[in-house]
Scaffold this motif. Structure first.
Motif, PDB file in Angstrom:
ATOM      1  N   LEU A 173      -2.131  14.709  10.031  1.00 33.84           N
ATOM      2  CA  LEU A 173      -2.055  13.363   9.465  1.00 33.84           C
ATOM      3  C   LEU A 173      -3.446  13.009   8.938  1.00 33.84           C
ATOM      4  CD1 LEU A 173       0.090  11.810  12.309  1.00 33.84           C
ATOM      5  CD2 LEU A 173       0.824  11.994   9.931  1.00 33.84           C
ATOM      6  N   TRP A 174      -3.587  13.024   7.611  1.00 35.83           N
ATOM      7  CA  TRP A 174      -4.916  12.878   7.003  1.00 35.83           C
ATOM      8  C   TRP A 174      -4.855  11.881   5.859  1.00 35.83           C
ATOM      9  CZ3 TRP A 174      -6.571  15.296   2.121  1.00 35.83           C
ATOM     10  CH2 TRP A 174      -7.943  15.120   1.884  1.00 35.83           C
ATOM     11  N   SER A 175      -5.722  10.858   5.940  1.00 34.89           N
ATOM     12  CA  SER A 175      -5.772   9.814   4.928  1.00 34.89           C
ATOM     13  C   SER A 175      -7.230   9.572   4.546  1.00 34.89           C
ATOM     14  CB  SER A 175      -5.141   8.529   5.489  1.00 34.89           C
ATOM     15  OG  SER A 175      -5.358   7.433   4.630  1.00 34.89           O
ATOM     16  N   LEU A 176      -7.503   9.545   3.230  1.00 28.89           N
ATOM     17  CA  LEU A 176      -8.875   9.316   2.784  1.00 28.89           C
ATOM     18  C   LEU A 176      -8.865   8.666   1.403  1.00 28.89           C
ATOM     19  CD1 LEU A 176     -11.944   9.671   3.262  1.00 28.89           C
ATOM     20  CD2 LEU A 176     -11.750  11.929   2.211  1.00 28.89           C
ATOM     21  N   GLY A 177      -8.990   7.345   1.388  1.00 25.89           N
ATOM     22  CA  GLY A 177      -9.107   6.616   0.135  1.00 25.89           C
ATOM     23  C   GLY A 177      -8.038   6.982  -0.876  1.00 25.89           C
ATOM     24  N   SER A 178      -8.457   7.260  -2.099  1.00 25.31           N
ATOM     25  CA  SER A 178      -7.529   7.621  -3.168  1.00 25.31           C
ATOM     26  C   SER A 178      -7.114   9.087  -3.121  1.00 25.31           C
ATOM     27  CB  SER A 178      -8.173   7.344  -4.535  1.00 25.31           C
ATOM     28  OG  SER A 178      -8.519   5.986  -4.649  1.00 25.31           O
ATOM     29  N   PHE A 179      -7.691   9.853  -2.212  1.00 22.83           N
ATOM     30  CA  PHE A 179      -7.423  11.289  -2.156  1.00 22.83           C
ATOM     31  C   PHE A 179      -6.123  11.593  -1.403  1.00 22.83           C
ATOM     32  CE2 PHE A 179     -11.880  10.820  -2.889  1.00 22.83           C
ATOM     33  CZ  PHE A 179     -12.191  11.844  -3.766  1.00 22.83           C
ATOM     34  N   ALA A 180      -5.850  10.835  -0.354  1.00 21.14           N
ATOM     35  CA  ALA A 180      -4.647  11.087   0.450  1.00 21.14           C
ATOM     36  C   ALA A 180      -4.322   9.828   1.236  1.00 21.14           C
ATOM     37  CB  ALA A 180      -4.891  12.255   1.410  1.00 21.14           C
ATOM     38  N   LYS A 181      -3.040   9.495   1.320  1.00 18.56           N
ATOM     39  CA  LYS A 181      -2.638   8.336   2.121  1.00 18.56           C
ATOM     40  C   LYS A 181      -1.219   8.519   2.655  1.00 18.56           C
ATOM     41  CE  LYS A 181      -2.229   5.779  -2.250  1.00 18.56           C
ATOM     42  NZ  LYS A 181      -2.777   4.662  -3.006  1.00 18.56           N
ATOM     43  N   PHE A 182      -0.942   7.873   3.799  1.00 19.60           N
ATOM     44  CA  PHE A 182       0.390   7.940   4.413  1.00 19.60           C
ATOM     45  C   PHE A 182       1.358   7.012   3.682  1.00 19.60           C
ATOM     46  CE2 PHE A 182      -2.511   8.037   8.325  1.00 19.60           C
ATOM     47  CZ  PHE A 182      -2.751   9.398   8.197  1.00 19.60           C
ATOM     48  N   ASN A 183       0.865   5.798   3.457  1.00 16.60           N
ATOM     49  CA  ASN A 183       1.696   4.747   2.877  1.00 16.60           C
ATOM     50  C   ASN A 183       1.480   4.710   1.364  1.00 16.60           C
ATOM     51  OD1 ASN A 183       2.973   2.396   2.083  1.00 16.60           O
ATOM     52  ND2 ASN A 183       2.131   1.132   3.723  1.00 16.60           N
ATOM     53  N   PRO A 184       2.507   5.011   0.579  1.00 18.36           N
ATOM     54  CA  PRO A 184       2.315   5.015  -0.890  1.00 18.36           C
ATOM     55  C   PRO A 184       1.928   3.651  -1.452  1.00 18.36           C
ATOM     56  CG  PRO A 184       4.647   5.232  -0.308  1.00 18.36           C
ATOM     57  CD  PRO A 184       3.881   5.358   0.965  1.00 18.36           C
ATOM     58  N   PHE A 185       2.138   2.583  -0.673  1.00 17.11           N
ATOM     59  CA  PHE A 185       1.823   1.228  -1.144  1.00 17.11           C
ATOM     60  C   PHE A 185       0.440   0.748  -0.695  1.00 17.11           C
ATOM     61  CE2 PHE A 185       6.498   1.434  -0.857  1.00 17.11           C
ATOM     62  CZ  PHE A 185       6.794   1.229  -2.204  1.00 17.11           C
ATOM     63  N   THR A 186      -0.313   1.613  -0.005  1.00 15.40           N
ATOM     64  CA  THR A 186      -1.672   1.245   0.396  1.00 15.40           C
ATOM     65  C   THR A 186      -2.575   1.212  -0.827  1.00 15.40           C
ATOM     66  OG1 THR A 186      -1.455   2.203   2.610  1.00 15.40           O
ATOM     67  CG2 THR A 186      -3.693   1.881   1.783  1.00 15.40           C
ATOM     68  N   ARG A 187      -3.195   0.047  -1.076  1.00 18.17           N
ATOM     69  CA  ARG A 187      -4.124  -0.093  -2.197  1.00 18.17           C
ATOM     70  C   ARG A 187      -5.516   0.347  -1.760  1.00 18.17           C
ATOM     71  NH1 ARG A 187      -5.665  -4.597  -3.758  1.00 18.17           N
ATOM     72  NH2 ARG A 187      -6.269  -4.058  -5.862  1.00 18.17           N
ATOM     73  N   THR A 188      -6.147   1.191  -2.565  1.00 24.42           N
ATOM     74  CA  THR A 188      -7.489   1.663  -2.239  1.00 24.42           C
ATOM     75  C   THR A 188      -8.445   1.265  -3.363  1.00 24.42           C
ATOM     76  OG1 THR A 188      -6.845   3.789  -3.167  1.00 24.42           O
ATOM     77  CG2 THR A 188      -6.769   3.590  -0.784  1.00 24.42           C
ATOM     78  N   PRO A 189      -9.007   0.054  -3.292  1.00 28.34           N
ATOM     79  CA  PRO A 189      -9.895  -0.413  -4.362  1.00 28.34           C
ATOM     80  C   PRO A 189     -11.153   0.428  -4.503  1.00 28.34           C
ATOM     81  CG  PRO A 189      -9.931  -1.922  -2.489  1.00 28.34           C
ATOM     82  CD  PRO A 189      -8.844  -0.942  -2.224  1.00 28.34           C
ATOM     83  N   GLN A 190     -11.561   1.096  -3.400  1.00 29.08           N
ATOM     84  CA  GLN A 190     -12.704   2.005  -3.499  1.00 29.08           C
ATOM     85  C   GLN A 190     -12.169   3.420  -3.687  1.00 29.08           C
ATOM     86  OE1 GLN A 190     -13.477   0.103   0.166  1.00 29.08           O
ATOM     87  NE2 GLN A 190     -15.662   0.027  -0.213  1.00 29.08           N
ATOM     88  N   ILE A 191     -12.747   4.175  -4.607  1.00 33.79           N
ATOM     89  CA  ILE A 191     -12.236   5.517  -4.899  1.00 33.79           C
ATOM     90  C   ILE A 191     -12.410   6.438  -3.702  1.00 33.79           C
ATOM     91  CG2 ILE A 191     -12.515   7.574  -6.351  1.00 33.79           C
ATOM     92  CD1 ILE A 191     -13.620   5.715  -8.521  1.00 33.79           C
ATOM     93  N   PHE A 192     -13.611   6.405  -3.128  1.00 28.85           N
ATOM     94  CA  PHE A 192     -13.958   7.433  -2.150  1.00 28.85           C
ATOM     95  C   PHE A 192     -13.396   7.160  -0.764  1.00 28.85           C
ATOM     96  CE2 PHE A 192     -17.634   7.423  -5.199  1.00 28.85           C
ATOM     97  CZ  PHE A 192     -17.192   8.535  -5.896  1.00 28.85           C
ATOM     98  N   SER A 193     -13.164   5.915  -0.417  1.00 27.19           N
ATOM     99  CA  SER A 193     -12.619   5.592   0.902  1.00 27.19           C
ATOM    100  C   SER A 193     -11.889   4.264   0.815  1.00 27.19           C
ATOM    101  CB  SER A 193     -13.738   5.495   1.938  1.00 27.19           C
ATOM    102  OG  SER A 193     -14.596   4.406   1.645  1.00 27.19           O
TER     103      SER A 193
END
Length: 483
Positions: A173-193
């Motif tokens: 289970l790995w999530s990192l900013g715009s690179f990978a996320k669990f929830n497709p609706f999670t907004r990541t305003p910062q690219i890197f995290s």
């Protein structure tokens, strides 16, 4: 009959400090953190690793080793074999100076896959060996045993020209900013995290779907950015994060149920030292101090004439002696002339030496010997102990302004290949190199001083605690909670 371990949620709030945390709790601005404190145990003075920069600290936390073993020396450092600067993200100007494409590759591939030593295992890797899954949310250090693929976000593909993918080893289970996320609706305003809302939203996703693994590490970086600008006593950032923590607790039928079902660890990684307002006085221009030497200018291969390379980590700097006619003693003489410099350390023939720009004298130490500190580490020491604010009484070493100073400093002096000094600034001051970010009137970190080295931790949902209040001792403790 095997039982599922009680999930451990480790929430790292970057730059959370004891005094503003206590004030936020006392004034009613942090009810969730207050609840954890009252129902659990509060540790106000946990010792971080050194230098006090996030990637080095996360590596120590996950591997249970200082930088001499995990080999992630700082946020920026000079790679002796490749003759270049490795930069994991010090600031926009410096990233451009050291190379944007190399930064992206170093940060998102090399850090975990190459630079983090293969001789150490992370918590994620050890749990995988026990067939237990784990999760990493917004942590830059995350090495695990599951092959994952990194696809660069579109803007980074355009900026770097790299359209391929990197295979990395991460937790399942790995999530990192715009690179990978669990929830497709999670907004990541910062690219890197992800920001604090994104990180907590990812955690919520796991809780609501009953997908919490035995161990989850979630890093919240926003507070660090606020304090760099506003200074250490900014409470608004703590209040915002606490609101998200309340939402997490509200997913359970009661806050008490949240503690019964999970072990919660809220931990900071480093503190900050308040910076002076006068740029001319409080910013130490290293090129000016070392004006007699040819200092490496950019990330091109080191030409024959370059004598020094500088890797500035805010209030700490590696000063590399590249040779080409520059002698270490001459560099040392130049550094010692500036009274704003606190500690100058180097290793020679197995001995660690310390001098200062501010104080006279020399102190030397090495591992093993007749003197023992509070962490059962033994040492041989000689010279002026005041340089590291150490007191030796009845063969016992007592630390003052520099917690666990001997182990943390010696680990930095052997963290990577090279002929270098480890240099720190007095509280209130920071170092400057071309492109490095400045924090005049705000706050900065990086040094060995207790202002940046002592951090708070709250533990609730268990009565088992680490042997020592040091981040280096947390790996075996966390693994013992997951039985």
């Amino acid at each position: 009959m095997s039982t599922t371990p009680k999930p451990v949620i480790l929430l790292i709030i970057d730059t959370l400090m004891s005094t503003p945390l206590e004030e936020a709790v006392q004034t009613g601005h942090a009810p969730a953190l207050q609840y954890l404190m009252e129902r659990g145990r509060y540790f106000p003075h946990v010792v971080s690793s050194f230098p006090t920069m996030s990637v080095t600290i996360e590596s120590t936390l996950l591997t249970g080793e200082y930088a001499d073993k995990h080999h992630l020396p700082a946020l920026i450092w000079y790679h002796e074999d490749e003759k270049r600067m490795v930069n994991y993200g010090t600031g926009v100007k410096e990233i451009i100076k050291t190379g944007f494409s190399s930064f992206v590759k170093d940060m998102f591939f090399e850090l975990n896959s190459v630079h983090l030593s293969k001789q150490v295992k992370t918590i994620h890797e050890e749990l995988a060996e026990r067939n237990l899954p784990s999760a990493s949310i917004n942590a830059f250090v995350y090495r695990g045993n599951t092959i994952q693929q990194i696809h660069l976000p579109r803007i980074l593909r355009l900026m770097t020209g790299f359209n391929g993918t990197w295979d990395i080893q991460a937790p399942p289970l790995w999530s990192l900013g715009s690179f990978a996320k669990f929830n497709p609706f999670t907004r990541t305003p910062q690219i890197f995290s992800g920001n604090y809302k994104a990180g907590c939203k990812e955690l919520k996703y796991l809780i609501k779907r009953n997908k919490l693994p035995p161990f989850t590490m979630c890093v919240i970086q926003d507070l660090d950015l606020r304090i760099h600008l506003k200074g250490p006593m900014d409470l608004k950032g703590i209040q915002k994060i606490d609101r998200e923590l309340q939402k997490l607790f509200n997913l359970y039928s009661s806050w008490e149920k949240a503690l019964k079902e999970c072990t919660w660890i809220v931990l900071s990684d480093n503190g900050h030292a308040s910076m002076g307002n006068n740029k001319h006085h409080y910013v130490i221009n290293l090129r000016k101090i070392l004006k007699d030497f040819a200092v490496m200018n950019d990330n091109m291969p080191v030409p024959y004439k370059d004598q020094i390379a500088l890797a500035v980590n805010q209030r700490m700097v590696f000063v590399y002696c590249l040779g080409n006619g520059a002698e270490k003693n001459h560099i040392l003489s130049s550094l010692k002339k500036d009274k704003r410099i606190d500690i100058i350390a180097w290793q020679e023939k197995g001995l660690n030496h310390v001098v200062s720009g501010e104080k006279d004298g020399r102190f030397s130490f090495s591992e093993g010997g007749p003197f023992q500190d509070q962490y059962e580490q033994t040492w041989t020491v000689s010279g002026d102990e005041k340089l590291l604010d150490i007191k030796v009484k009845n063969n016992n070493i007592h630390y003052g302004d520099y917690p666990d100073a001997l182990a943390r400093l010696s680990s930095s002096l052997t963290s990577h290949k090279g002929n270098y000094f480890v240099v720190t600034a007095k509280p209130g001051y920071e170092f400057k190199e071309k492109g490095s970010p400045l924090h005049v009137g705000g706050a900065a970190h990086g040094s060995l001083h207790k202002q940046e080295s002592l951090v708070p931790m709250i533990v609730a949902g268990t009565e088992v605690y680490p042997k020592y209040e040091r981040i280096i001792d947390f790996k075996p403790w966390i693994l013992s909670l997951i039985q």
